[in-house]
Design a protein around this motif. Sequence first.
Motif, PDB file in Angstrom:
ATOM      1  N   TRP A  89       4.966  -0.781   3.395  1.00 18.28           N
ATOM      2  CA  TRP A  89       3.802  -0.976   4.266  1.00 18.28           C
ATOM      3  C   TRP A  89       2.799  -1.837   3.511  1.00 18.28           C
ATOM      4  O   TRP A  89       2.396  -1.512   2.398  1.00 18.28           O
ATOM      5  N   LEU A  90       2.388  -2.984   4.128  1.00 18.18           N
ATOM      6  CA  LEU A  90       1.502  -3.934   3.459  1.00 18.18           C
ATOM      7  C   LEU A  90       0.353  -4.320   4.379  1.00 18.18           C
ATOM      8  O   LEU A  90       0.500  -4.407   5.597  1.00 18.18           O
ATOM      9  N   TRP A  91      -0.806  -4.589   3.758  1.00 24.01           N
ATOM     10  CA  TRP A  91      -1.990  -5.034   4.501  1.00 24.01           C
ATOM     11  C   TRP A  91      -2.547  -6.299   3.849  1.00 24.01           C
ATOM     12  O   TRP A  91      -2.356  -6.536   2.658  1.00 24.01           O
TER      13      TRP A  91
ATOM     14  N   HIS B  99       0.806  -1.223   0.000  1.00 15.53           N
ATOM     15  CA  HIS B  99       0.000   0.000   0.000  1.00 15.53           C
ATOM     16  C   HIS B  99       0.841   1.276   0.000  1.00 15.53           C
ATOM     17  O   HIS B  99       0.348   2.323  -0.406  1.00 15.53           O
ATOM     18  N   ALA B 100       2.077   1.179   0.461  1.00 17.80           N
ATOM     19  CA  ALA B 100       2.928   2.379   0.482  1.00 17.80           C
ATOM     20  C   ALA B 100       4.389   1.960   0.459  1.00 17.80           C
ATOM     21  O   ALA B 100       4.777   0.985   1.120  1.00 17.80           O
ATOM     22  N   GLU B 101       5.195   2.696  -0.304  1.00 18.69           N
ATOM     23  CA  GLU B 101       6.642   2.527  -0.323  1.00 18.69           C
ATOM     24  C   GLU B 101       7.275   3.912  -0.208  1.00 18.69           C
ATOM     25  O   GLU B 101       6.975   4.798  -1.014  1.00 18.69           O
ATOM     26  N   ILE B 102       8.123   4.096   0.791  1.00 16.36           N
ATOM     27  CA  ILE B 102       8.681   5.403   1.112  1.00 16.36           C
ATOM     28  C   ILE B 102      10.192   5.289   1.230  1.00 16.36           C
ATOM     29  O   ILE B 102      10.709   4.318   1.798  1.00 16.36           O
ATOM     30  N   VAL B 103      10.903   6.268   0.701  1.00 18.84           N
ATOM     31  CA  VAL B 103      12.357   6.353   0.858  1.00 18.84           C
ATOM     32  C   VAL B 103      12.683   7.680   1.533  1.00 18.84           C
ATOM     33  O   VAL B 103      12.267   8.736   1.063  1.00 18.84           O
TER      34      VAL B 103
ATOM     35  N   THR C 296       5.170  -8.113  11.713  1.00 17.04           N
ATOM     36  CA  THR C 296       3.809  -8.483  11.327  1.00 17.04           C
ATOM     37  C   THR C 296       2.922  -8.300  12.548  1.00 17.04           C
ATOM     38  O   THR C 296       3.213  -8.835  13.623  1.00 17.04           O
ATOM     39  N   ILE C 297       1.837  -7.543  12.382  1.00 20.43           N
ATOM     40  CA  ILE C 297       0.951  -7.212  13.495  1.00 20.43           C
ATOM     41  C   ILE C 297      -0.460  -7.682  13.163  1.00 20.43           C
ATOM     42  O   ILE C 297      -0.990  -7.372  12.091  1.00 20.43           O
ATOM     43  N   GLY C 298      -1.046  -8.451  14.068  1.00 21.19           N
ATOM     44  CA  GLY C 298      -2.444  -8.843  13.914  1.00 21.19           C
ATOM     45  C   GLY C 298      -3.332  -7.672  14.263  1.00 21.19           C
ATOM     46  O   GLY C 298      -3.532  -7.360  15.439  1.00 21.19           O
ATOM     47  N   LEU C 299      -3.880  -7.011  13.257  1.00 18.07           N
ATOM     48  CA  LEU C 299      -4.521  -5.716  13.471  1.00 18.07           C
ATOM     49  C   LEU C 299      -5.674  -5.537  12.493  1.00 18.07           C
ATOM     50  O   LEU C 299      -5.502  -5.693  11.284  1.00 18.07           O
ATOM     51  N   VAL C 300      -6.849  -5.212  13.004  1.00 15.25           N
ATOM     52  CA  VAL C 300      -8.000  -4.958  12.149  1.00 15.25           C
ATOM     53  C   VAL C 300      -8.105  -3.474  11.825  1.00 15.25           C
ATOM     54  O   VAL C 300      -8.295  -3.063  10.687  1.00 15.25           O
ATOM     55  N   LYS C 301      -7.944  -2.631  12.846  1.00 14.60           N
ATOM     56  CA  LYS C 301      -7.982  -1.185  12.679  1.00 14.60           C
ATOM     57  C   LYS C 301      -7.265  -0.564  13.858  1.00 14.60           C
ATOM     58  O   LYS C 301      -6.990  -1.241  14.853  1.00 14.60           O
TER      59      LYS C 301
ATOM     60  N   LEU D  90      -1.056  -6.344   9.460  1.00 15.00           N
ATOM     61  CA  LEU D  90      -0.233  -5.259   8.925  1.00 15.00           C
ATOM     62  C   LEU D  90       1.208  -5.762   8.911  1.00 15.00           C
ATOM     63  O   LEU D  90       1.704  -6.259   9.923  1.00 15.00           O
ATOM     64  N   HIS D  91       1.876  -5.666   7.759  1.00 13.71           N
ATOM     65  CA  HIS D  91       3.261  -6.114   7.628  1.00 13.71           C
ATOM     66  C   HIS D  91       4.118  -4.920   7.231  1.00 13.71           C
ATOM     67  O   HIS D  91       3.730  -4.130   6.366  1.00 13.71           O
TER      68      HIS D  91
END
Length: 282
Positions: free
Chosen positions: A231-233, A117-121, A190-195, A211-212
């Motif tokens: 950032w990945l979901w 979802h996002a890649e940042i440098v 890696t986080i077990g996360l809904v919101k 969320l990874h």
Amino acid sequence: QLTESDIMIPIESFEEPWVLFRGKDGRAGCVRDECAHRACPLSLGTVVDGRIQCPYHGWEYNTGGKCEKMPSTRPLKTGIRALPCIEQDGMVWIWPGDETPAATLPSLLPPENYTIHAEIVLELPVEHGLLMENLLDLAHAPFTHTSTFAKGWSVPNMVKFKTPMQALSGNWDPYPIDMAFQPPCMVLSTIGLVKPGKLDGSSTASCSKHLHQLHVCMPSSRGKTRLMYRWLWTLPNGRSMPYIDRVWTHLANQVLNEDLRLVEGQQDRMKRGANVWQTPVG
């Protein structure tokens, strides 16, 4: 970031200047950002037919560092240093050492069923080891990340990092969070996360959504780090809305900024003589 044939990316690695660009064959190359003629930074120039052209007198170099064009003078056999360069999984790897690097590189492909979802440098004014320590320490989450993913988290009486002796990885008990350090300079979580504010389960294996995060922390110069953040979901349809990429990037930047203000403050105190390990706990 090397998406077009005429793009150059100047970087620093261990206080030495380099520049990345693509050659005639489309492959990425990395050469010293310094013309062999008058030491002008090549990154101020342009890429012409797969060669980087110096903006001072037009000397042109290929990705191997060989000077292939010298306008207005008799050609000389000269060049600049080039580093071994490999492109894999959306990353360009360079090797600044003297010996030939190993052919095996860690895979940076997203885990199965994840969407990037996002890649940042970012170029950060912090030492890379201090940054990685922060990323591996999730005990700070309910105090630091109060406006992003850890909003509303309860503070447990004890946080334990469980890890096998033979591995540089583990999970944070009682949070559903897995952490890992991967050489040479990567931290994965890696986080077990809904919101925000809602954890999902007591372990990542029992969670339905995750969320990874991937952090590549490259030491650029003394007290500075080049951070590549992904950032990945596992959330469905996470990129289907118009301009949603900007939203995800904004959220990812929020998470990073919550950490950076603390780490930058730590580094400032270290420069003033503070010991960041003066009171270790276990």
